[in-house]
Design an enzyme around this catalytic site. Structure first.
Site, short mmCIF file in Angstrom:
data_model
loop_
_atom_site.label_atom_id
_atom_site.label_comp_id
_atom_site.label_asym_id
_atom_site.label_seq_id
_atom_site.Cartn_x
_atom_site.Cartn_y
_atom_site.Cartn_z
N GLY A 10 -3.45 18.18 -0.56
CA GLY A 10 -4.86 18.38 -0.92
C GLY A 10 -5.62 19.13 0.16
O GLY A 10 -5.10 19.45 1.23
N ASP A 44 4.03 8.77 -6.29
CA ASP A 44 2.90 8.71 -7.22
C ASP A 44 2.17 7.38 -6.98
O ASP A 44 2.79 6.32 -6.99
CB ASP A 44 3.43 8.78 -8.66
CG ASP A 44 2.32 8.90 -9.69
OD1 ASP A 44 1.18 8.43 -9.41
OD2 ASP A 44 2.59 9.44 -10.77
N ALA A 68 -6.18 11.41 -4.42
CA ALA A 68 -7.13 10.90 -5.41
C ALA A 68 -7.19 11.87 -6.58
O ALA A 68 -6.73 13.01 -6.48
CB ALA A 68 -8.53 10.77 -4.80
N ASP A 110 -19.58 10.16 -1.14
CA ASP A 110 -21.03 9.99 -1.25
C ASP A 110 -21.44 9.68 -2.69
O ASP A 110 -22.54 9.19 -2.94
CB ASP A 110 -21.75 11.26 -0.76
CG ASP A 110 -21.28 12.53 -1.47
OD1 ASP A 110 -20.12 12.57 -1.92
OD2 ASP A 110 -22.08 13.47 -1.59
N TYR A 133 -16.14 9.16 -11.72
CA TYR A 133 -15.48 9.36 -10.43
C TYR A 133 -16.09 8.42 -9.38
O TYR A 133 -15.37 7.71 -8.67
CB TYR A 133 -15.63 10.82 -10.00
CG TYR A 133 -15.23 11.12 -8.58
CD1 TYR A 133 -13.88 11.20 -8.21
CD2 TYR A 133 -16.19 11.31 -7.58
CE1 TYR A 133 -13.52 11.47 -6.89
CE2 TYR A 133 -15.83 11.58 -6.28
CZ TYR A 133 -14.50 11.66 -5.94
OH TYR A 133 -14.15 11.91 -4.63
N TRP A 158 -18.96 16.72 0.01
CA TRP A 158 -19.03 18.18 -0.15
C TRP A 158 -17.98 18.90 0.72
O TRP A 158 -18.31 19.77 1.54
CB TRP A 158 -20.43 18.67 0.24
CG TRP A 158 -21.55 18.24 -0.65
CD1 TRP A 158 -21.61 17.14 -1.46
CD2 TRP A 158 -22.82 18.90 -0.81
NE1 TRP A 158 -22.83 17.07 -2.10
CE2 TRP A 158 -23.59 18.14 -1.71
CE3 TRP A 158 -23.40 20.05 -0.27
CZ2 TRP A 158 -24.90 18.51 -2.10
CZ3 TRP A 158 -24.68 20.41 -0.64
CH2 TRP A 158 -25.41 19.65 -1.54
N1 LIG Z 1 -13.51 17.26 -2.27
C1 LIG Z 1 -14.67 16.68 -1.97
O1 LIG Z 1 -15.74 17.32 -1.97
C2 LIG Z 1 -14.72 15.21 -1.62
C3 LIG Z 1 -15.95 14.61 -1.35
C4 LIG Z 1 -15.99 13.25 -1.01
C5 LIG Z 1 -14.81 12.53 -0.93
N2 LIG Z 1 -13.63 13.13 -1.20
C6 LIG Z 1 -12.40 12.32 -1.13
O2 LIG Z 1 -11.61 12.84 -0.07
C7 LIG Z 1 -10.23 12.70 -0.39
C8 LIG Z 1 -9.53 14.05 -0.27
O3 LIG Z 1 -10.12 14.93 -1.22
P1 LIG Z 1 -9.55 16.41 -1.44
O4 LIG Z 1 -10.69 17.25 -1.91
O5 LIG Z 1 -8.74 16.81 -0.26
O6 LIG Z 1 -8.58 16.17 -2.69
P2 LIG Z 1 -7.68 17.25 -3.46
O7 LIG Z 1 -7.71 18.56 -2.78
O8 LIG Z 1 -8.07 17.19 -4.90
O9 LIG Z 1 -6.22 16.66 -3.31
C9 LIG Z 1 -5.87 15.49 -3.97
C10 LIG Z 1 -4.53 15.03 -3.47
O10 LIG Z 1 -4.19 13.83 -4.18
C11 LIG Z 1 -2.86 13.98 -4.69
N3 LIG Z 1 -2.74 13.16 -5.89
C12 LIG Z 1 -3.46 13.26 -7.04
N4 LIG Z 1 -3.05 12.31 -7.91
C13 LIG Z 1 -2.05 11.62 -7.29
C14 LIG Z 1 -1.22 10.54 -7.68
N5 LIG Z 1 -1.32 9.96 -8.88
N6 LIG Z 1 -0.31 10.08 -6.79
C15 LIG Z 1 -0.18 10.65 -5.56
N7 LIG Z 1 -0.94 11.67 -5.14
C16 LIG Z 1 -1.86 12.15 -6.00
C17 LIG Z 1 -2.71 15.46 -4.96
O11 LIG Z 1 -1.34 15.79 -5.05
P3 LIG Z 1 -0.86 17.10 -5.91
O12 LIG Z 1 -1.39 18.29 -5.17
O13 LIG Z 1 0.62 17.02 -5.90
O14 LIG Z 1 -1.47 16.93 -7.26
C18 LIG Z 1 -3.38 16.03 -3.71
O15 LIG Z 1 -2.51 15.99 -2.61
C19 LIG Z 1 -10.18 12.07 -1.77
O16 LIG Z 1 -10.05 10.69 -1.66
C20 LIG Z 1 -11.55 12.40 -2.36
O17 LIG Z 1 -11.93 11.46 -3.34
C21 LIG Z 1 -13.56 14.46 -1.54
#
Ligand SMILES: NC(=O)c1ccc[n+]([C@@H]2O[C@H](COP(=O)([O-])OP(=O)(O)OC[C@H]3O[C@@H](n4cnc5c(N)ncnc54)[C@H](OP(=O)(O)O)[C@@H]3O)[C@@H](O)[C@H]2O)c1
Length: 299
Positions: A10, A44, A68, A110, A133, A158
């Site tokens: 991710g 998974d 996630a 957030d 979410y 963000w």
């Molecule tokens: N993005 C934001 O703006 C934001 C804001 C606040 C908090 N967060 C939190 O920060 C964290 C990282 O976010 P991110 O943006 O880096 O996420 P991301 O880019 O969407 O990456 C999600 C990761 O989760 C893996 N994943 C999804 N479903 C899965 C499952 N069932 N089993 C195992 N792995 C799984 C994906 O693997 P694959 O690539 O193989 O699918 C990927 O490695 C998350 O917890 C998110 O909720 C994100």
């Protein structure tokens, strides 16, 4: 430290891999950290037995849970999947952590807040998510605190960074797409949602520091300062030197399936308590625009 990372592919996960096993000799290499980072296929979150095996085999000091289901609008029409991955999946990891005697750092959002406040959210403010979410993350926080009272919950917001879809990359693409050479592209961006953009590289560094400090409880981790999405887009266009017009619009003009908080700035007090201070988001944006993408390799 022995570390097991879920979500290595991710946006944030890639920077965590880089933080632990960057190409150059980093301070982490020198301090002898060991990273295990299974792919989502190999571990998974929904597969309780598999998650348990991965954790028991790697016996980490820390588990970083960055995996996630993060498609905020997708979660609205896939409520069961959102709760299965973000809540049940996280609980599976927490149970494995308890059995292995590992510490757990869980990434939260957030979006657990409703956005009605007009001053930064403290870690003690009540959760009141407005989207599926956000609900799945809020419920996960409660579950993890029950299963593993010493869990560390890092709420962030963000995110932008290399190696995946993110807001600055989208704006840069729109700003450089012109139907005719003489036409300056116009990009409409909402100006009534305020938060703190956060560079995954800065976040990854702060998370590792939290592990080293043996942090527990809820900690808010974002870049400093705040802005609206419109401000953010205007800064991206200005800093990149592209010619585009950014137009402020309201959320009502651009309805999306998931309701987002109008204000989701997180107070840094909980992070400052560990003597960790984050750079301003504008500084982070400039480093993002001039830095090379993180290595995509997963250990
Ligand atoms: N993005 C934001 O703006 C934001 C804001 C606040 C908090 N967060 C939190 O920060 C964290 C990282 O976010 P991110 O943006 O880096 O996420 P991301 O880019 O969407 O990456 C999600 C990761 O989760 C893996 N994943 C999804 N479903 C899965 C499952 N069932 N089993 C195992 N792995 C799984 C994906 O693997 P694959 O690539 O193989 O699918 C990927 O490695 C998350 O917890 C998110 O909720 C994100």
């Amino acid at each position: 430290m022995r570390v097991t990372l879920f979500g290595a592919s991710g946006l944030l996960g890639r920077e965590l891999v880089r933080e632990f096993s960057g190409n150059e000799l980093s301070r982490n290499d020198l301090s002898g950290d060991q990273l295990t980072a299974p792919s989502s296929k190999d571990a998974d979150l929904l597969d309780h037995a598999r998650v348990r095996n991965v954790v028991l085999e790697s016996r980490p000091d820390w588990i970083l849970l960055a995996a996630a289901y993060t498609d905020v609008d997708g979660c609205e029409s896939n409520r069961d999947l959102a709760f299965a991955v973000n809540c049940e999946g996280a609980a599976n990891v927490a149970e494995a952590a308890r059995e292995a005697g590992s510490r757990l750092l869980f990434l939260s959002s957030d979006y657990v807040f409703d956005g009605a406040k007009r001053s930064p959210y403290e870690t003690t403010d009540p959760r009141n998510p407005t989207s599926v979410y956000g609900q799945s993350k809020a419920r996960a926080e409660e579950r993890l605190l029950e299963v593993l009272p010493e869990v560390c919950i890092a709420r962030t917001s963000w995110l932008f960074g290399h190696g995946g879809k993110c807001f600055p990359a989208t704006i840069l693409k729109l700003a450089s797409t012109r139907p005719q050479i003489s036409v300056v592209p116009e990009i409409s961006v909402v100006n009534d949602q305020r938060g703190s953009p956060t560079f995954t590289r800065d976040l990854a560094s702060a998370l590792v520091q939290l592990c080293r400090a043996s942090a527990r409880g809820i900690v808010h981790v974002t870049n400093s300062g705040n802005c609206t999405w419109y401000d953010f887009a205007a800064e991206i266009v200005g800093a990149s030197g592209l010619r585009a017009r950014v137009k402020p619009v309201t959320t009502a003009e651009f309805p999306r399936p998931a309701r987002r908080p109008a204000y989701s700035v997180l107070s840094p007090a909980s992070l400052h308590a560990y003597n960790i201070h984050m750079p301003e988001w504008q500084d982070a944006l400039r480093r993002y625009l001039t830095s090379a993408p993180a290595a995509a390799s997963v250990v």
